[in-house]
Design a protein around this motif. Structure first.
Motif, short mmCIF file in Angstrom:
data_model
loop_
_atom_site.label_atom_id
_atom_site.label_comp_id
_atom_site.label_asym_id
_atom_site.label_seq_id
_atom_site.Cartn_x
_atom_site.Cartn_y
_atom_site.Cartn_z
N UNK A 103 0.80 -1.16 0.10
CA UNK A 103 0.15 -0.14 -0.05
C UNK A 103 0.97 1.17 -0.04
N UNK A 104 0.31 2.34 -0.75
CA UNK A 104 0.82 3.76 -0.54
C UNK A 104 0.02 4.62 -0.04
N UNK A 105 0.63 5.25 1.21
CA UNK A 105 -0.26 5.88 1.98
C UNK A 105 0.41 7.70 1.88
N UNK A 106 -0.59 8.38 1.20
CA UNK A 106 -0.44 9.85 0.98
C UNK A 106 -1.08 10.68 2.14
N UNK A 107 -0.19 11.35 3.18
CA UNK A 107 -0.56 11.89 4.18
C UNK A 107 -0.55 13.35 3.95
N UNK A 108 -1.54 14.34 4.35
CA UNK A 108 -1.50 15.68 4.41
C UNK A 108 -2.28 15.92 5.66
N UNK A 109 -1.89 17.36 6.27
CA UNK A 109 -2.45 17.95 7.33
C UNK A 109 -3.95 18.09 7.09
N UNK A 110 -4.47 17.72 8.08
CA UNK A 110 -6.15 18.14 7.92
C UNK A 110 -6.58 19.47 7.70
N UNK A 111 -7.20 19.53 6.55
CA UNK A 111 -7.86 20.79 5.96
C UNK A 111 -9.32 20.57 6.01
N UNK A 112 -9.61 19.92 4.89
CA UNK A 112 -11.05 19.63 4.65
C UNK A 112 -11.03 18.10 4.09
N UNK A 113 -10.53 17.36 5.40
CA UNK A 113 -10.39 15.96 4.92
C UNK A 113 -11.54 15.38 4.47
N UNK A 114 -11.48 14.12 3.71
CA UNK A 114 -12.52 13.15 3.39
C UNK A 114 -12.85 12.52 4.70
N UNK A 115 -14.16 12.13 5.08
CA UNK A 115 -14.26 11.31 6.27
C UNK A 115 -13.91 9.84 6.00
N UNK A 116 -13.67 9.45 7.52
CA UNK A 116 -12.87 8.00 7.47
C UNK A 116 -13.84 7.06 7.03
N UNK A 117 -13.33 6.20 5.99
CA UNK A 117 -14.12 5.27 5.52
C UNK A 117 -14.88 5.39 4.14
N UNK A 118 -14.60 6.67 3.69
CA UNK A 118 -15.31 7.06 2.66
C UNK A 118 -14.57 6.73 1.37
N UNK A 119 -15.24 5.90 0.34
CA UNK A 119 -14.48 5.59 -1.02
C UNK A 119 -14.60 7.13 -1.69
N UNK A 120 -13.53 7.18 -2.42
CA UNK A 120 -13.27 8.08 -3.42
C UNK A 120 -13.27 7.47 -4.90
N UNK A 121 -14.41 7.91 -5.54
CA UNK A 121 -14.30 7.38 -7.08
C UNK A 121 -13.60 8.48 -7.88
N UNK A 122 -13.43 9.60 -7.40
CA UNK A 122 -12.87 10.94 -8.35
C UNK A 122 -11.64 11.23 -7.69
N UNK A 123 -10.42 10.76 -7.79
CA UNK A 123 -8.99 11.26 -7.28
C UNK A 123 -8.89 12.49 -8.02
N UNK A 124 -8.18 13.49 -7.30
CA UNK A 124 -7.80 14.75 -7.58
C UNK A 124 -6.68 14.67 -8.68
N UNK A 125 -6.49 15.65 -9.53
CA UNK A 125 -5.68 15.61 -10.50
C UNK A 125 -4.41 15.38 -10.12
N UNK A 126 -3.66 15.77 -8.76
CA UNK A 126 -2.42 15.73 -8.52
C UNK A 126 -2.20 14.27 -8.23
N UNK A 127 -3.09 13.75 -7.61
CA UNK A 127 -3.04 12.23 -7.21
C UNK A 127 -2.90 11.44 -8.49
N UNK A 128 -3.87 11.74 -9.40
CA UNK A 128 -3.47 11.03 -10.67
C UNK A 128 -2.30 11.12 -11.41
N UNK A 129 -1.76 12.26 -11.23
CA UNK A 129 -0.57 12.46 -11.87
C UNK A 129 0.48 11.79 -11.13
N UNK A 130 0.51 11.66 -9.91
CA UNK A 130 1.44 10.87 -8.93
C UNK A 130 1.32 9.31 -9.46
N UNK A 131 0.11 8.90 -9.53
CA UNK A 131 -0.26 7.69 -9.90
C UNK A 131 0.75 7.25 -11.26
N UNK A 132 0.54 8.07 -12.24
CA UNK A 132 1.00 8.09 -13.61
C UNK A 132 2.53 7.71 -13.46
#
Length: 890
Positions: free
Chosen positions: A123-152
């Motif tokens: 597993x890869x864990x991407x960690x950020x300071x809490x700002x407007x974090x997603x709620x625990x356990x929520x699935x995300x079907x739309x990763x942000x553009x920066x994350x997709x760039x990292x994945x690629x």
């Protein structure tokens, strides 16, 4: 396909990738706003970015290889467990980081599962300071553009690494700083003898215990500790291989590249042994010289009988560059030839050196793969065959102009028309008129020149090439235009039309006569050496570097009573029963001559052993031995000889006993002679005194007969005194002599000549002398020697003035002195007996003397370490010769 789906299916980050893969991962992750953490399939941390370390307050070594629970609360652990039920899942959750100083920092974490070919690897864990974090356990079907760039980026880097490692044909593995195997390719797994999947994640020393306490472990630990790369070649016994190894440090461990070079090392070893075997053959190269040079132009071998015609010694060449050995003109000639040989070309040229003409042949020495390893030069003295060699050189120039391959000629056979067209050089080689060959002649004209023993074979090979429309190659003998038999190699190929009908058959031939002669000579020398090995009258035994006995000749088997030479190592030598002949102490395995030779000792002073043979006999042998070394000076073999001296030693022992008895007997005889001659002096003096009293008192009263008898008695007493005095002197030659020291014989001879001056003048003798040398001697005894010899020459002279000549001659460390007279001479049968005590050839009335003078002379000469003898014929005079040690001998 959506970006998310593409990311989930293609993203893969193997936990068993090498350290360089993790470094690339961190380089991408460090560019993010926050931190990145990589977990393996068991939830252990395998990589962490600097940003996350700064947030958590830990050092990298504190987190790497720890479980994720050391950093996050149970929410992350729960997600880790849930993702097992949903492969390829991505989760966003809020959680907290437990810092090194005990604080809790809220953060948002995105968990991205790593999948490769449908298999989950971590597993890869991407960690950020809490700002407007997603709620625990929520699935995300739309990763942000920066994350997709990292994945690629991660996908691209992983693919690049996979492609790189797929192209590596050598063995490669990576180890972390805990000595765990993080990557191993198929070649390394094959070499280790373990499947790659069994090695991943294991401690290398536990997985491969045979490497513990080896040189390899020492080198790997050195690189891990010093962070400095190493490159080395070493035999790894647990792998039963020689390996070329390159070890590089990484931030988290080391990377190891290694390749199996066992075949190369073995090939080098075989080449070294081959060179040693054939060095002796090269030394006997007739009418020329042989030299082997390396790629740097240094001679590694030089031998041949032709060196006696050069101003050079083979020992002066080996280990030196050719420009250091030869003068500038010679070096300028051979240098380019050597270079071309090292590039794979053969060279022949003529050279003038030391007033001789030499034909030089330089050839490359290649391995089985055709790689040039060194060069070989052979030079033959062809001074006496200059005219013939000039013709051959002209022919060679024509042939080289014809083909770059060095062929002596080319041909083209028009098969259907049976027109064989060849150049002039080719035609001459086969004894065919060149003009006719240019126009074309039947093939039979050339085939008829082939040696009858080779002709059928060549014709069958030609027919086979025609049937197959294929290649042709044959070696055979042919008579040239001069009727000389030459060896050639012929190569060609048949060109056919679409129907398979042969049309043309082009090709070329090269003269290999010299090579064949050299091969025959090498074979002859080899057979001679093998024959010599077997017929030598001494036992010869050969062992390899480990002590294994590999060869023994028939004499060795006869000496030991059978073929007992099957020892596999030096430790096996304890099966042979042997003792030191001088002490009778048993010979330990490492004390045998062969063991010492394999340790590098040259046994030139022989070991004297007593051995027990197969049938229980004991024999005394003298053992010599020499190590055989490679070009690096390492011992590769050992050779010893054993000479049976049992009978000789027994004879020597009996001889020494006899000599000891003779010396004892001589000492006793000398003491007896001295005592007898000394004790006889007193009664002889009494007899002489009373005879003188009788003659004084009654001489005028005696009758004529009585007076004559009295005179006989007095004369007998006088001669008896002379004999006793001579015997006394003879017995005291050894005991009463002075120490030997440098003596000038000129002075000694002048004194003797002065003492005999009256006799010399009275007889009108003429004495001529050459310059007399200085010798080591007893001056008093030497005066007596010369006095007796000269006195004899004067005494036994014929009528007229005696002619005496003294000559000298140097013989090694000795001087020979000869005294020649023209006297009455001696019969050859008597020339040895005259040196016996009291032996006389004439009566006292004919010639006066005690009969002990010459015996005394020989005894004096023998005391000085010389010899004395006489050469004579009756009426032809005599020559008395003796040898004395030179004062300047070494």
């Amino acid at each position: 396909m959506s970006d998310r789906a593409e990311s989930t299916e293609e993203l893969r980050w193997s936990t068993d990738s090498p350290a360089v893969e993790r470094q690339r991962f961190r380089a991408v992750a460090d560019a993010l706003d926050g931190g990145v953490l990589q977990l393996d399939a068991d939830g252990r941390i395998v990589a962490v970015t600097d940003d996350l370390l700064e947030i958590a307050g830990y050092a990298r070594e504190q987190l790497v290889n720890e479980h994720v629970s050391a950093l996050f609360d149970d929410a992350v652990l729960e997600c880790e467990r849930e993702r097992e039920d949903d492969p390829g899942d991505r989760r966003d959750l809020e959680t907290a980081i437990e810092t090194a100083d005990g604080r809790t920092i809220d953060c948002a974490v995105r968990l991205e599962q790593l999948v490769e070919e449908g298999e989950e690897h971590g597993t890869v864990c991407i960690v950020r300071h809490s700002g407007a974090p997603p709620q625990a356990g929520r699935r995300s079907d739309e990763p942000d553009r920066r994350t997709r760039r990292l994945e690629r980026s991660v996908d691209q880097l992983s693919s690049e690494l996979d492609a790189v490692f797929d192209r590596i044909s050598d063995a490669f593995c990576a180890l972390d700083d805990g000595w765990r195997v993080t990557y191993v390719n198929d070649r390394a797994a094959e070499l280790f003898g373990r499947p790659a999947e069994e090695l991943h994640g294991t401690n290398v020393w536990e997985a491969l215990p045979s490497l513990v306490d080896t040189h390899l472990e020492e080198r790997l630990r050195t690189v891990m500790a010093t962070k400095k790369p190493l490159s080395f070649e070493r035999r790894v016994d647990p792998l039963d291989s020689w390996v070329q190894m390159d070890v590089y440090p990484t931030e988290v461990g080391i990377s190891v590249y290694f390749r199996d070079v066992t075949e190369q090392v073995e090939r080098e070893r075989r080449l070294t042994v081959s060179e040693r075997r054939y060095r002796t053959l090269a030394e006997h190269f007739p009418n020329g010289i042989v030299a082997l040079f390396d790629r740097d132009g240094e001679y590694t071998l030089a031998a041949g009988r032709g060196f006696d015609r050069l101003d050079a010694d083979p020992a002066d060449l080996e280990g030196r560059h050719f420009r250091e050995v030869w003068d500038e003109s010679v070096a300028a000639t051979v240098g380019p030839a050597y270079q071309r040989a090292l590039e794979g070309e053969e060279q022949r040229f003529e050279l003038e050196q030391a007033g001789r003409t030499w034909l030089v042949h330089v050839v490359p020495v290649t391995d089985d793969g055709g790689t040039v390893l060194a060069g070989l030069t052979m030079a033959q003295d062809v001074t006496d065959q200059k005219e013939r060699e000039r013709f051959l050189q002209d022919a060679k120039a024509q042939l080289e102009a014809a083909t770059e391959a060095g062929a002596v000629g080319t041909w083209e056979w028009h098969v259907q028309e049976d027109q064989f067209i060849a150049g002039a050089a080719f035609a001459k080689t086969f004894g065919v008129d060149p003009d006719e060959a240019r126009e074309g002649v039947p093939l039979e004209r050339f085939v008829s020149s082939i040696h009858p023993a080779d002709r059928d074979r060549v014709e069958r090979s030609i027919e086979d090439a025609l049937e197959r429309c294929g290649e042709y190659e044959e070696e055979y003998r042919v008579y040239n235009a001069d009727g000389e038999l030459r060896w050639i190699v012929a190569r060609g190929h048949v060109e056919c039309d679409e129907d398979g009908t042969p049309r043309t058959f082009p090709g070329a031939v090269a003269d290999i006569t010299e090579r064949k002669r050299a091969e025959r000579e090498l074979q002859t020398h080899k057979r001679q050496l093998e024959t010599l090995f077997e017929v030598l009258p001494v036992a010869v035994i050969v062992a390899d570097v480990d002590g294994r006995l590999i060869e023994a000749n028939e004499t060795a088997r006869e000496l030991w009573g059978g073929d007992v030479f099957d020892a596999e190592s030096i430790a096996d030598y304890d099966r042979y029963d042997g003792w030191w002949a001088d002490t009778s102490e048993p010979i330990e395995p490492e004390e045998w001559t062969m063991a010492r030779v394999l340790d590098g000792e040259e046994v030139t002073e022989p070991d004297v052993h007593e051995i027990e043979t197969v049938d229980g006999d004991r024999r005394i042998v003298l053992a010599h031995g020499m190590p055989v070394r490679n070009e690096r000076g390492e011992v590769r073999r050992g050779v010893i000889t054993q000479t049976d001296v049992t009978e000789r030693r027994e004879y020597q022992r009996r001889l020494e006993e006899t000599i000891e008895k003779l010396e004892t007997s001589n000492e006793r005889l000398e003491r007896f002679a001295y005592a007898a001659s000394h004790d006889l002096q007193e009664p002889l003096r009494m007899v002489s005194s009373y005879l003188q009293l009788l003659e004084g008192r009654y001489g005028d009263r005696l009758e004529d007969d009585a007076a004559e008898f009295l005179a006989f008695a007095v004369d007998g007493a006088d001669r008896m005194r002379e004999m006793i005095d001579g015997l006394l002197a003879y017995s005291r030659i050894e005991t009463a002599g002075d120490p030997l020291e440098p003596v000038d014989l000129e002075d000694v001879f002048d004194e003797v000549r002065g003492a005999l001056g009256g006799r010399i003048e009275e007889s009108s003798a003429e004495i001529s002398t050459e310059a007399l040398p200085r010798v080591e001697g007893d001056s008093k005894q030497l005066r007596q020697l010369f006095r007796n010899v000269l006195s004899n020459a004067l005494t036994y002279s014929r009528d007229g003035s005696p002619q005496i000549a003294v000559s000298t001659e140097r013989r090694g460390s000795m001087w020979r002195i000869s005294v020649r007279d023209e006297g009455i001479g001696i019969h050859p049968d008597e020339t040895e007996r005259i040196f016996e005590v009291f032996h006389r050839l004439h009566t006292h009335d004919e010639y006066a003397g005690s009969g002990i003078g010459l015996a005394l002379c020989r005894r004096i000469v023998e005391r000085h370490g010389g010899e004395m003898w006489a050469e004579s014929e009756p009426g032809e005079g005599s020559t008395f010769s003796f040898t004395l040690p030179a004062a300047d001998r070494e």
